[in-house]
Design a protein around this motif. Structure first.
Motif, short mmCIF file in Angstrom:
data_model
loop_
_atom_site.label_atom_id
_atom_site.label_comp_id
_atom_site.label_asym_id
_atom_site.label_seq_id
_atom_site.Cartn_x
_atom_site.Cartn_y
_atom_site.Cartn_z
N ASP A 1 -14.46 -3.43 2.39
CA ASP A 1 -13.93 -4.63 1.73
C ASP A 1 -12.75 -4.29 0.84
O ASP A 1 -12.14 -5.16 0.25
CB ASP A 1 -15.03 -5.36 0.94
CG ASP A 1 -15.62 -4.49 -0.18
OD1 ASP A 1 -15.03 -3.48 -0.57
OD2 ASP A 1 -16.71 -4.86 -0.67
N GLY A 2 -12.43 -2.99 0.74
CA GLY A 2 -11.29 -2.57 -0.07
C GLY A 2 -10.78 -1.21 0.36
O GLY A 2 -11.56 -0.32 0.68
N ASP B 1 -14.11 -9.25 6.84
CA ASP B 1 -13.91 -10.43 6.01
C ASP B 1 -15.21 -10.75 5.25
O ASP B 1 -16.20 -10.02 5.35
CB ASP B 1 -13.42 -11.61 6.84
CG ASP B 1 -14.40 -12.04 7.93
OD1 ASP B 1 -15.61 -11.71 7.85
OD2 ASP B 1 -13.95 -12.71 8.88
N ARG B 2 -15.21 -11.84 4.53
CA ARG B 2 -16.39 -12.20 3.71
C ARG B 2 -17.65 -12.47 4.52
O ARG B 2 -18.75 -12.34 4.02
CB ARG B 2 -16.07 -13.40 2.83
CG ARG B 2 -15.08 -13.07 1.76
CD ARG B 2 -14.75 -14.27 0.93
NE ARG B 2 -13.61 -13.95 0.09
CZ ARG B 2 -13.53 -14.29 -1.18
NH1 ARG B 2 -14.49 -14.97 -1.74
NH2 ARG B 2 -12.47 -13.97 -1.87
N SER C 1 -5.70 -2.02 -6.14
CA SER C 1 -4.61 -1.56 -7.01
C SER C 1 -4.96 -0.26 -7.73
O SER C 1 -4.08 0.41 -8.23
CB SER C 1 -4.24 -2.64 -8.02
OG SER C 1 -5.36 -2.95 -8.82
N ALA D 1 -2.95 -7.92 1.80
CA ALA D 1 -2.90 -7.62 0.37
C ALA D 1 -4.26 -7.87 -0.30
O ALA D 1 -4.60 -7.21 -1.28
CB ALA D 1 -1.81 -8.44 -0.31
N ALA D 2 -5.05 -8.78 0.24
CA ALA D 2 -6.37 -9.08 -0.32
C ALA D 2 -7.33 -7.90 -0.20
O ALA D 2 -8.30 -7.81 -0.95
CB ALA D 2 -6.97 -10.30 0.37
N TYR D 3 -7.06 -6.99 0.74
CA TYR D 3 -7.95 -5.84 0.96
C TYR D 3 -7.45 -4.57 0.29
O TYR D 3 -8.19 -3.59 0.23
CB TYR D 3 -8.12 -5.60 2.47
CG TYR D 3 -8.75 -6.77 3.18
CD1 TYR D 3 -10.12 -6.98 3.12
CD2 TYR D 3 -7.96 -7.67 3.88
CE1 TYR D 3 -10.69 -8.07 3.75
CE2 TYR D 3 -8.53 -8.76 4.53
CZ TYR D 3 -9.90 -8.95 4.46
OH TYR D 3 -10.47 -10.03 5.08
N ALA E 1 0.65 -10.55 4.08
CA ALA E 1 0.12 -11.33 2.95
C ALA E 1 -1.41 -11.34 2.99
O ALA E 1 -2.07 -11.19 1.96
CB ALA E 1 0.67 -12.74 2.98
N ALA E 2 -1.99 -11.48 4.18
CA ALA E 2 -3.45 -11.47 4.30
C ALA E 2 -4.02 -10.09 3.96
O ALA E 2 -5.10 -9.98 3.39
CB ALA E 2 -3.87 -11.87 5.71
N ALA F 1 1.11 -1.25 0.48
CA ALA F 1 1.34 -2.65 0.14
C ALA F 1 2.73 -3.10 0.56
O ALA F 1 2.91 -4.26 0.91
CB ALA F 1 1.14 -2.87 -1.35
#
Length: 176
Positions: free
Chosen positions: A170-171, A129-130, A45, A40-42, A37-38, A32
C-alpha cells in the motif's frame, strides 16, 4: 516599520525568509517525478521504519503479516508484470552483474551471475488498491520506477504453496 541602514542589513533580513520559503515543501522521491497522478497516492514521502531485507522477510513473514522490506528491482530480465503494478525485488546482499568485475551483462538487474541463490533471494511486490486488488497499471507508468532502483515496500505478506513471498503493497518509498 523596519529601518535598514545598509544593503547588508536588508540582506540579513530577507535571506532567511527566502531560505525558509524554499524549505517549506517536501521534495519528491526520485520516482515521483515520473509517477502518474494516481501513482502519487502510493509513493511515501518518508521511509517507513523497520525495513527487513528480502531474505529476512522471506524467513520471518507469515501469511497476512504486516511487513516492510527493502530490495532492488530486478531478479529477471523483465522484472515487471505487464499491465499491472507488480514487480520483483531482490535482496541487497546480491550484487547486480554491472557491479561485479569484468562483467558486461546487458541486463544487470536480472542477477544472472547469482543463479544458485537468486530464487531464494527475491520477492514479488503487488501494489494494491483499497479493496486489495492489484492496480491495473504498469508499475513503471504508475510509480515511475526503473530496474535496479532500491525501494522500501510497506504492505501485507502472502505466501503461495511453494512458500514464495508476495507483498501486497500500500506504500512504496524510493531510496536515492
Amino acid at each position: 516599520m523596519f529601518h535598514f541602514k545598509s544593503l547588508a542589513g536588508i540582506l540579513l533580513f530577507v535571506a532567511p525568509l527566502a531560505v525558509a520559503a524554499g524549505c517549506g515543501g517536501s521534495s519528491p522521491t526520485p520516482a515521483a517525478a515520473g509517477a502518474s497522478a494516481a501513482g502519487a497516492a502510493y509513493l511515501l514521502s518518508s521511509e517507513p521504519a523497520g525495513a527487513k531485507s528480502v531474505l529476512d522477510a522471506r524467513a520471518d513473514a507469515k501469511d497476512a503479516d504486516d511487513v516492510v522490506l527493502v530490495g532492488r528491482i530486478g531478479g529477471d530480465t523483465n522484472p515487471w508484470i505487464n499491465g499491472q503494478a507488480a514487480f520483483l525485488v531482490v535482496d541487497g546482499s546480491l550484487k547486480p552483474c554491472n557491479e561485479k568485475d569484468d562483467d558486461g551483462c546487458p541486463t544487470p538487474w536480472d542477477y544472472c551471475c547469482d543463479g544458485d541463490t537468486l530464487p531464494s533471494s527475491k520477492a514479488m511486490v503487488k501494489v494494491v488498491d483499497r479493496s486489495g486488488k492489484t492496480v491495473a497499471t504498469d508499475a513503471r507508468e504508475l510509480l515511475g520506477l526503473q530496474e535496479s532502483q532500491t525501494v522500501v515496500v510497506r504492505g501485507r505478506a502472502t505466501r503461495d504453496g511453494a512458500g514464495n513471498l508476495t507483498v501486497l503493497a500500500d506504500g512504496i518509498f524510493v531510496r536515492n
